[in-house]
Write an enzyme that holds these catalytic residues in place. Structure first.
Site, PDB file in Angstrom:
ATOM      1  CG  ASP A 146      89.328  67.054  14.852  1.00  0.00           C
ATOM      2  OD1 ASP A 146      89.296  65.966  15.378  1.00  0.00           O
ATOM      3  OD2 ASP A 146      88.471  67.837  14.539  1.00  0.00           O
TER       4      ASP A 146
ATOM      5  CD  GLU B  82      86.286  70.136  26.726  1.00  0.00           C
ATOM      6  OE1 GLU B  82      87.280  70.261  26.140  1.00  0.00           O
ATOM      7  OE2 GLU B  82      85.910  71.006  27.720  1.00  0.00           O
ATOM      8  CG  ASN B  83      89.310  64.378  23.447  1.00  0.00           C
ATOM      9  OD1 ASN B  83      90.258  65.001  22.918  1.00  0.00           O
ATOM     10  ND2 ASN B  83      88.055  64.596  22.675  1.00  0.00           N
TER      11      ASN B  83
HETATM   12  C1  IPE Z   1      89.979  68.448  19.665  1.00  0.00           C
HETATM   13  O1  IPE Z   1      89.419  67.843  18.862  1.00  0.00           O
HETATM   14  C2  IPE Z   1      90.923  67.998  20.873  1.00  0.00           C
HETATM   15  C3  IPE Z   1      92.055  67.172  20.046  1.00  0.00           C
HETATM   16  C4  IPE Z   1      92.266  67.313  18.958  1.00  0.00           C
HETATM   17  C5  IPE Z   1      92.785  66.213  21.058  1.00  0.00           C
HETATM   18  P1  IPE Z   1      87.755  67.129  19.122  1.00  0.00           P
HETATM   19  O2  IPE Z   1      87.423  66.115  18.127  1.00  0.00           O
HETATM   20  O3  IPE Z   1      87.695  66.559  20.660  1.00  0.00           O
HETATM   21  O4  IPE Z   1      86.941  68.484  18.952  1.00  0.00           O
HETATM   22  P2  IPE Z   1      85.432  68.675  18.805  1.00  0.00           P
HETATM   23  O5  IPE Z   1      84.734  67.953  20.045  1.00  0.00           O
HETATM   24  O6  IPE Z   1      85.071  68.222  17.697  1.00  0.00           O
HETATM   25  O7  IPE Z   1      85.233  70.114  18.767  1.00  0.00           O
HETATM   26  C1  IPE Z   2      91.302  63.682  17.050  1.00  0.00           C
HETATM   27  O1  IPE Z   2      90.703  62.642  16.192  1.00  0.00           O
HETATM   28  C2  IPE Z   2      92.043  62.917  17.978  1.00  0.00           C
HETATM   29  C3  IPE Z   2      91.539  63.080  19.452  1.00  0.00           C
HETATM   30  C4  IPE Z   2      90.615  63.901  19.737  1.00  0.00           C
HETATM   31  C5  IPE Z   2      92.046  62.271  20.382  1.00  0.00           C
HETATM   32  P1  IPE Z   2      89.349  62.562  16.453  1.00  0.00           P
HETATM   33  O2  IPE Z   2      89.089  61.353  17.411  1.00  0.00           O
HETATM   34  O3  IPE Z   2      88.580  63.584  17.050  1.00  0.00           O
HETATM   35  O4  IPE Z   2      88.705  62.157  15.124  1.00  0.00           O
HETATM   36  P2  IPE Z   2      87.449  62.639  14.364  1.00  0.00           P
HETATM   37  O5  IPE Z   2      87.218  64.171  14.635  1.00  0.00           O
HETATM   38  O6  IPE Z   2      86.208  61.894  15.434  1.00  0.00           O
HETATM   39  O7  IPE Z   2      87.205  62.220  13.082  1.00  0.00           O
HETATM   40 MG    MG Z   3      87.559  65.090  16.321  1.00  0.00          MG
END
Ligand code: IPE
Ligand code: IPE
Ligand code: MG
Length: 250
Positions: free
Chosen positions: A22, A69-70
């Site tokens: 993350d 959720e992504n």
């Molecule tokens: C969790 O990260 C999913 C991955 C690392 C792929 P997110 O950035 O999506 O999580 P939340 O929404 O902040 O909990």
């Molecule tokens: C994790 O980094 C990668 C994925 C969830 C695909 P984020 O994209 O969630 O980065 P932040 O949390 O917004 O900094």
């Molecule tokens: Mg994130």
């Protein structure tokens, strides 16, 4: 000079490490760049951590790359992530084979664009005989999705008469999860300062040790991984027993 790696007790190495990668977006934002720049730079950390785990002798490394959720992110970001995924898979297969690493993927893979799905299946096929370490990418994955689909599969077996209700216990249920051939992770690492599971391996993390670091994923390297293992090895894993019970002579 003693390094963090020297502090690792190889007799108590976790067999399975799971990582919530993350902070890519915030890493990029700090640099005044687009979020995708962060994702692109996250690939180097994937490489470093995979290499470090394989070198140490960790048998399973499971990376949370894209959650159910992504899919709710902007189309621009989702498309860019999918393009990055295809590109990375194509580029890394040779390295995986050179390092004897087997690629695996879990999640609702049918939801991936066909080109990603096909590239992934090909890479999995091309690395299937490697046995030094299994690298599992969690894509379009969520723990609740996985448990729900396992429940459905169990119900189907009962309906068809292949399984008796009385046979359903934790061990039996585990065999319907995507992780059926893997031990549960002893260690969960999450970067970026967030301290939550975000729908990752809900069943499998029941007794894992959690390690959180403020570093954003693109800045996470081999030394950080060593640090997480050293920290893990300082914990007492009691599994419900008391400390005295664990130190008692058998
Ligand atoms: C969790 O990260 C999913 C991955 C690392 C792929 P997110 O950035 O999506 O999580 P939340 O929404 O902040 O909990
Ligand atoms: C994790 O980094 C990668 C994925 C969830 C695909 P984020 O994209 O969630 O980065 P932040 O949390 O917004 O900094
Ligand atoms: Mg994130």
């Amino acid at each position: 000079m003693s390094t963090l790696k020297d502090k690792i007790d190889f007799n108590r190495l976790p067999q399975h490490i799971a990582v919530i990668m993350d902070g890519n977006g915030r890493w990029a934002k700090e640099k005044g760049k687009m979020r995708i720049f962060g994702h692109q730079n996250g690939v180097a950390a994937v490489r470093a951590v995979s290499e470090a785990c394989a070198e140490l002798g960790v048998k399973y490394l499971t990376l949370y790359a894209f959650s159910t959720e992504n899919w709710n992110r902007s189309k621009i970001e989702v498309d860019a992530l999918m393009t990055l995924l295809s590109k990375t898979i194509a580029e890394e297969v040779k390295t995986l084979n050179d390092n004897n690493i087997r690629l695996n993927a879990i999640g609702d893979l049918q939801r991936l664009p066909k080109s990603n799905y096909d590239a992934l299946m090909k890479a999995i096929e091309d690395t299937k005989d490697n046995d030094r370490m299994t690298l599992t990418l969690c894509l379009s994955y969520s723990g609740r999705w996985e448990i729900a689909q396992a429940a459905k599969a169990v119900a189907e077996k009962v309906k068809s008469g292949e399984l008796e209700i009385e046979q359903i216990d934790e061990k039996c249920f585990s065999n319907f999860l995507n992780t059926k051939d893997m031990p549960d992770p002893e260690l969960l690492v999450r970067t970026s300062g967030e301290e939550r599971i975000s729908n990752f391996l809900l069943w499998q993390l029941a007794y894992s040790e959690f390690y959180f670091t403020d570093k954003f994923w693109p800045d996470f390297g081999k030394e950080d991984l060593y640090e997480s293992i050293v920290d893990y090895q300082s914990r007492e894993r009691r599994f419900g027993k008391t400390s005295e019970q664990l130190t008692e002579k058998k």
